[in-house]
Enzyme design. Sequence first.
Site, PDB file in Angstrom:
ATOM      1  N   GLU A  89      19.616   4.223   9.403  1.00 41.96           N
ATOM      2  CA  GLU A  89      19.242   2.978  10.109  1.00 41.96           C
ATOM      3  C   GLU A  89      19.542   3.102  11.600  1.00 41.96           C
ATOM      4  O   GLU A  89      20.086   2.185  12.233  1.00 41.96           O
ATOM      5  CB  GLU A  89      20.008   1.775   9.515  1.00 41.96           C
ATOM      6  CG  GLU A  89      19.770   1.553   8.026  1.00 41.96           C
ATOM      7  CD  GLU A  89      18.427   0.914   7.702  1.00 41.96           C
ATOM      8  OE1 GLU A  89      17.570   0.761   8.591  1.00 41.96           O
ATOM      9  OE2 GLU A  89      18.248   0.586   6.514  1.00 41.96           O
ATOM     10  N   ALA A  90      19.175   4.238  12.165  1.00 41.31           N
ATOM     11  CA  ALA A  90      19.531   4.553  13.559  1.00 41.31           C
ATOM     12  C   ALA A  90      18.928   3.565  14.557  1.00 41.31           C
ATOM     13  O   ALA A  90      19.463   3.398  15.655  1.00 41.31           O
ATOM     14  CB  ALA A  90      19.077   5.970  13.897  1.00 41.31           C
TER      15      ALA A  90
END
Length: 183
Positions: A89-90
Amino acid sequence: MMISPKNTGWIEVICGPMFSGKTEELIRRLIRAQIAKQNVKIFKPAIDDRYSEDYIVSHNKRKIKSITIKKADEILKNCKDSDVIGIDEAQFFDLDLIGICKKLAKKGKRVVVAGLEKDFQAIPFGPMPQLLVDAEYVMKVSAICMKCGDPANFSQRISSEKNQVVIGEIDKYEPRCRNCFEI
Ligand code: ZN
């Protein structure tokens, strides 16, 4: 990947819309590294508390132990002895993530980043665009359009919220192809 670097680290990016299996692909790569007895650390942003605090969980419920952090610079403090660093979930991390990934790669580490490259309005999302530019290896995964069945590259928000960050699952988003995606 034809040849893996021997003298340097590198950055891999896995991106695509929601429900495209990004986390699944990240988990697959990290588990493979763990099997080879490499030291693996996985980080995810605190904003994403779906399912579990201490694991990265894919939609099909496969999971791998992770460290939940609030700011990207906490990665540096926590990965001194790691060979492989996974980041899920950068898109939710601050822009410091870009410099941190580059620094880690220069130090000889393999950095595997998974995230949404664009938001619900198809606008580049957080640190993802710059990471895509910088990465040695990029994999774009697609989902299947829920309207027509074509490959889907967009995340359609089906709730009425207008903020960029709205956490949700199939209740709030559906994968759509270019033709079926509506802003
Ligand atoms: Zn479609």
